[in-house]
Design a protein around this motif. Sequence first.
Motif, PDB file in Angstrom:
ATOM      1  N   LYS A 219       0.832  -1.205   0.000  1.00 50.85           N
ATOM      2  CA  LYS A 219       0.000   0.000   0.000  1.00 50.85           C
ATOM      3  C   LYS A 219       0.866   1.254   0.000  1.00 50.85           C
ATOM      4  O   LYS A 219       0.595   2.220  -0.728  1.00 50.85           O
ATOM      5  N   LYS A 220       1.906   1.242   0.819  1.00 53.43           N
ATOM      6  CA  LYS A 220       2.781   2.416   0.907  1.00 53.43           C
ATOM      7  C   LYS A 220       3.499   2.672  -0.418  1.00 53.43           C
ATOM      8  O   LYS A 220       3.672   3.823  -0.830  1.00 53.43           O
ATOM      9  N   ALA A 221       3.897   1.594  -1.077  1.00 51.70           N
ATOM     10  CA  ALA A 221       4.543   1.736  -2.391  1.00 51.70           C
ATOM     11  C   ALA A 221       3.570   2.325  -3.410  1.00 51.70           C
ATOM     12  O   ALA A 221       3.968   3.085  -4.304  1.00 51.70           O
ATOM     13  N   LEU A 222       2.289   1.998  -3.261  1.00 53.36           N
ATOM     14  CA  LEU A 222       1.260   2.517  -4.161  1.00 53.36           C
ATOM     15  C   LEU A 222       0.996   3.997  -3.895  1.00 53.36           C
ATOM     16  O   LEU A 222       0.829   4.793  -4.837  1.00 53.36           O
ATOM     17  N   TYR A 223       0.977   4.377  -2.620  1.00 51.75           N
ATOM     18  CA  TYR A 223       0.634   5.741  -2.263  1.00 51.75           C
ATOM     19  C   TYR A 223       1.831   6.698  -2.278  1.00 51.75           C
ATOM     20  O   TYR A 223       1.646   7.917  -2.410  1.00 51.75           O
ATOM     21  N   TYR A 224       3.030   6.151  -2.151  1.00 56.89           N
ATOM     22  CA  TYR A 224       4.221   6.999  -2.051  1.00 56.89           C
ATOM     23  C   TYR A 224       4.358   7.991  -3.210  1.00 56.89           C
ATOM     24  O   TYR A 224       4.607   9.194  -2.983  1.00 56.89           O
ATOM     25  N   PRO A 225       4.214   7.566  -4.471  1.00 66.65           N
ATOM     26  CA  PRO A 225       4.339   8.543  -5.571  1.00 66.65           C
ATOM     27  C   PRO A 225       3.301   9.663  -5.489  1.00 66.65           C
ATOM     28  O   PRO A 225       3.569  10.793  -5.916  1.00 66.65           O
ATOM     29  N   ILE A 226       2.111   9.343  -4.963  1.00 69.13           N
ATOM     30  CA  ILE A 226       1.068  10.368  -4.825  1.00 69.13           C
ATOM     31  C   ILE A 226       1.506  11.418  -3.813  1.00 69.13           C
ATOM     32  O   ILE A 226       1.406  12.625  -4.066  1.00 69.13           O
ATOM     33  N   GLU A 227       1.983  10.950  -2.674  1.00 69.34           N
ATOM     34  CA  GLU A 227       2.428  11.901  -1.648  1.00 69.34           C
ATOM     35  C   GLU A 227       3.619  12.713  -2.132  1.00 69.34           C
ATOM     36  O   GLU A 227       3.668  13.937  -1.951  1.00 69.34           O
ATOM     37  N   ARG A 228       4.587  12.052  -2.755  1.00 71.05           N
ATOM     38  CA  ARG A 228       5.790  12.750  -3.236  1.00 71.05           C
ATOM     39  C   ARG A 228       5.426  13.843  -4.238  1.00 71.05           C
ATOM     40  O   ARG A 228       5.914  14.985  -4.142  1.00 71.05           O
ATOM     41  N   LYS A 229       4.568  13.510  -5.187  1.00 71.91           N
ATOM     42  CA  LYS A 229       4.194  14.486  -6.221  1.00 71.91           C
ATOM     43  C   LYS A 229       3.497  15.692  -5.622  1.00 71.91           C
ATOM     44  O   LYS A 229       3.784  16.842  -5.987  1.00 71.91           O
ATOM     45  N   ASN A 230       2.577  15.450  -4.687  1.00 67.92           N
ATOM     46  CA  ASN A 230       1.795  16.557  -4.140  1.00 67.92           C
ATOM     47  C   ASN A 230       2.586  17.406  -3.160  1.00 67.92           C
ATOM     48  O   ASN A 230       2.376  18.617  -3.083  1.00 67.92           O
ATOM     49  N   ILE A 231       3.506  16.796  -2.432  1.00 65.81           N
ATOM     50  CA  ILE A 231       4.381  17.594  -1.577  1.00 65.81           C
ATOM     51  C   ILE A 231       5.269  18.489  -2.424  1.00 65.81           C
ATOM     52  O   ILE A 231       5.528  19.652  -2.070  1.00 65.81           O
ATOM     53  N   SER A 232       5.702  17.982  -3.575  1.00 65.30           N
ATOM     54  CA  SER A 232       6.523  18.810  -4.464  1.00 65.30           C
ATOM     55  C   SER A 232       5.724  19.961  -5.068  1.00 65.30           C
ATOM     56  O   SER A 232       6.281  21.008  -5.412  1.00 65.30           O
ATOM     57  N   CYS A 233       4.406  19.789  -5.174  1.00 61.16           N
ATOM     58  CA  CYS A 233       3.542  20.843  -5.725  1.00 61.16           C
ATOM     59  C   CYS A 233       3.176  21.896  -4.678  1.00 61.16           C
ATOM     60  O   CYS A 233       2.859  23.045  -5.028  1.00 61.16           O
ATOM     61  N   ALA A 234       3.179  21.518  -3.415  1.00 60.75           N
ATOM     62  CA  ALA A 234       2.680  22.410  -2.357  1.00 60.75           C
ATOM     63  C   ALA A 234       3.578  23.628  -2.189  1.00 60.75           C
ATOM     64  O   ALA A 234       4.802  23.531  -2.261  1.00 60.75           O
ATOM     65  N   ASP A 235       2.935  24.762  -1.932  1.00 55.69           N
ATOM     66  CA  ASP A 235       3.694  25.977  -1.606  1.00 55.69           C
ATOM     67  C   ASP A 235       4.221  25.917  -0.187  1.00 55.69           C
ATOM     68  O   ASP A 235       5.219  26.557   0.132  1.00 55.69           O
ATOM     69  N   ALA A 236       3.550  25.156   0.653  1.00 49.67           N
ATOM     70  CA  ALA A 236       4.026  24.921   2.016  1.00 49.67           C
ATOM     71  C   ALA A 236       3.391  23.634   2.528  1.00 49.67           C
ATOM     72  O   ALA A 236       2.252  23.317   2.198  1.00 49.67           O
ATOM     73  N   VAL A 237       4.152  22.892   3.317  1.00 54.31           N
ATOM     74  CA  VAL A 237       3.646  21.720   4.019  1.00 54.31           C
ATOM     75  C   VAL A 237       3.811  22.001   5.508  1.00 54.31           C
ATOM     76  O   VAL A 237       4.893  22.374   5.962  1.00 54.31           O
ATOM     77  N   VAL A 238       2.720  21.838   6.245  1.00 49.45           N
ATOM     78  CA  VAL A 238       2.724  22.121   7.681  1.00 49.45           C
ATOM     79  C   VAL A 238       2.521  20.828   8.445  1.00 49.45           C
ATOM     80  O   VAL A 238       1.667  20.014   8.089  1.00 49.45           O
ATOM     81  N   THR A 239       3.309  20.627   9.491  1.00 51.63           N
ATOM     82  CA  THR A 239       3.093  19.500  10.379  1.00 51.63           C
ATOM     83  C   THR A 239       3.255  19.959  11.820  1.00 51.63           C
ATOM     84  O   THR A 239       3.539  21.134  12.068  1.00 51.63           O
ATOM     85  N   VAL A 240       3.078  19.046  12.780  1.00 50.54           N
ATOM     86  CA  VAL A 240       2.903  19.491  14.168  1.00 50.54           C
ATOM     87  C   VAL A 240       4.067  19.176  15.097  1.00 50.54           C
ATOM     88  O   VAL A 240       4.061  19.615  16.246  1.00 50.54           O
ATOM     89  N   THR A 241       5.069  18.412  14.624  1.00 49.18           N
ATOM     90  CA  THR A 241       6.221  18.136  15.487  1.00 49.18           C
ATOM     91  C   THR A 241       7.513  18.224  14.684  1.00 49.18           C
ATOM     92  O   THR A 241       7.533  18.050  13.465  1.00 49.18           O
ATOM     93  N   GLN A 242       8.608  18.456  15.419  1.00 49.78           N
ATOM     94  CA  GLN A 242       9.926  18.519  14.788  1.00 49.78           C
ATOM     95  C   GLN A 242      10.303  17.187  14.172  1.00 49.78           C
ATOM     96  O   GLN A 242      10.891  17.126  13.090  1.00 49.78           O
ATOM     97  N   SER A 243       9.960  16.102  14.846  1.00 53.13           N
ATOM     98  CA  SER A 243      10.285  14.768  14.341  1.00 53.13           C
ATOM     99  C   SER A 243       9.620  14.510  12.993  1.00 53.13           C
ATOM    100  O   SER A 243      10.263  14.018  12.059  1.00 53.13           O
ATOM    101  N   TRP A 244       8.330  14.833  12.889  1.00 47.22           N
ATOM    102  CA  TRP A 244       7.620  14.624  11.623  1.00 47.22           C
ATOM    103  C   TRP A 244       8.163  15.540  10.534  1.00 47.22           C
ATOM    104  O   TRP A 244       8.264  15.147   9.376  1.00 47.22           O
ATOM    105  N   SER A 245       8.540  16.745  10.914  1.00 43.77           N
ATOM    106  CA  SER A 245       9.158  17.654   9.957  1.00 43.77           C
ATOM    107  C   SER A 245      10.458  17.069   9.421  1.00 43.77           C
ATOM    108  O   SER A 245      10.720  17.107   8.212  1.00 43.77           O
ATOM    109  N   ASN A 246      11.264  16.509  10.314  1.00 41.54           N
ATOM    110  CA  ASN A 246      12.539  15.916   9.897  1.00 41.54           C
ATOM    111  C   ASN A 246      12.325  14.757   8.933  1.00 41.54           C
ATOM    112  O   ASN A 246      13.066  14.599   7.958  1.00 41.54           O
ATOM    113  N   ILE A 247      11.291  13.932   9.209  1.00 45.92           N
ATOM    114  CA  ILE A 247      10.999  12.791   8.333  1.00 45.92           C
ATOM    115  C   ILE A 247      10.620  13.273   6.939  1.00 45.92           C
ATOM    116  O   ILE A 247      11.143  12.781   5.926  1.00 45.92           O
TER     117      ILE A 247
END
Length: 389
Positions: A147-175
Motif C-alpha cells: 500500500k505504501k509503495a502505491l501511495y508513495y508517488p502520490i504523496e511525493r508528487k503533491n508535496i513537491s507541488c505544495a507551496d508549504a507543508v505544515v506538520t505538528v512536530t519537529q520529528s515529523w518535519s525531519n521525516i
Amino acid sequence: MRILVISPFFPPSANVAIMRISSLTNHLISNGHDVTVVRNEYDNDKRISTLSDSDERLLNLRTYTVPMDEKVRYFEASNRYKKVFRELMNKEEFDLVLITAGPFYTIPLCDIAKNEYDTKCIIDYRDLWIFDLRNKIDFLKPVNLTKKALYYPIERKNISCADAVVTVTQSWSNILKKVYRTDNIHIITNGYDDHQLKSKNEVINYEFDNKFVIAAFGKLAYYSEEYATRFFEAMKILSKNIPNLLVLHIGLPEEETYSAIRNSGFDNNRYINTGFINYKDGIQLLSNVDLSIIIDVRKGAMGTKLYDYIYVNKPLIYFGKRKTYLDYFINEFIGGFSCYRKSDVINAVTKINENKISNLTNHNELENYSRSRQNKKYINLIESLVNLK
C-alpha cells in the motif's frame, strides 16, 4: 483573501479531527478572510449534537459536501473529491487552497490546484501518512508495504507541488524533509482552544467526587491496544488498594479499549465512556479528575489532547515506548510521569495518590500552549505565501 478549505472532517462532524481546522478557520474569519469549505457529508449519528457558538459560525460558511462512508476506498474517495473540487474551481477563483490530512484521499487536490488552476496550496499534516510508524512489525508487513509503495508517488508528487507543508512536530518535519528532500516544511503545533474556553461552561453535577478518577480525553487505546491492555492490568492491581478507582474515557468509544479491558480482566464497571462530548464540557470534566493518561507509541507524535491536559494542569502519565517526543516532553513537568512497563504505571499512580500530587506544573506558562498563538503563526504563513503571488 479567498481561502478554500478542504477538510473531510469539519463541523458538524463529531470527530476529534475537527479541532485543529475549526480553530484555524475561526481565526481566519476573525481576521477578515473569506472561507469556503469542502467536507464529507455526514449522517445524523456522526454529527455534533450540541454546537458551540464558534461551531455555529462555521456552519454558516459556504459549504460543499462529498458523499462518503467507511466503505469507500481511497481512490474512489479521492475521485469524488476531485470531481467536486474541479466543479468548484471552474466556477470560482481562490487565493489559496488549504488541505487537511488525514484522511489522505484529499492530498491529490494539491497537484490539481497548482497545475490546473495555478492556485497556491498548503497541505496540513495533522498526522503522517506513508511514514506513520506506530508498530514496526505492522509497518513492515507485506500488505502494508505494498500500500505504501502505491501511495508513495502520490504523496511525493503533491508535496513537491505544495507551496508549504505544515506538520505538528519537529520529528515529523525531519521525516518529511529527509524523505522528500524539501525544506518547505513548517512546524505549527496544536494547542488548547483558548477561544472556546474564554466562555467555558460550569459543570453543575460532577458525578465522581467520591472516586479516584484516571481520565483519557479523546483517544485511549487507539494508538496501542497492547499498551492499553497493560494499562488496564495495572488498574486491576491498583483497584485492590484504591477501591474507589475509576477510569473515565471522555470521547468516542473505541473497540480497542473494550478489547483491552476484556483481555486485562479489569472490572468493566470501573470504566465509564462518555461518548462524544462538547469540547468545553469535556475540559470541565477533565478539570475535576485526579490524573490523566496518554497511551501512545508513536516516536514523533504530540497528540492534540496533550495541550488540553496541560491546560487543566492535572498530573499526567505517559505510557508508551522510551525516547519518544511525548516521553521527553511530559517528563519535564513536575507532575508528569513517563511509564514504560505495567509496574511503572502502578508506581506512578500510587505516588500521585499517596502524596496528593494535584498539578502538572507550578509554572504560569499556559499561553505558550494555546491555539491562538499557533493560529497567528498560520495566518502569517498564509499571508506571506499569498503576498508572494
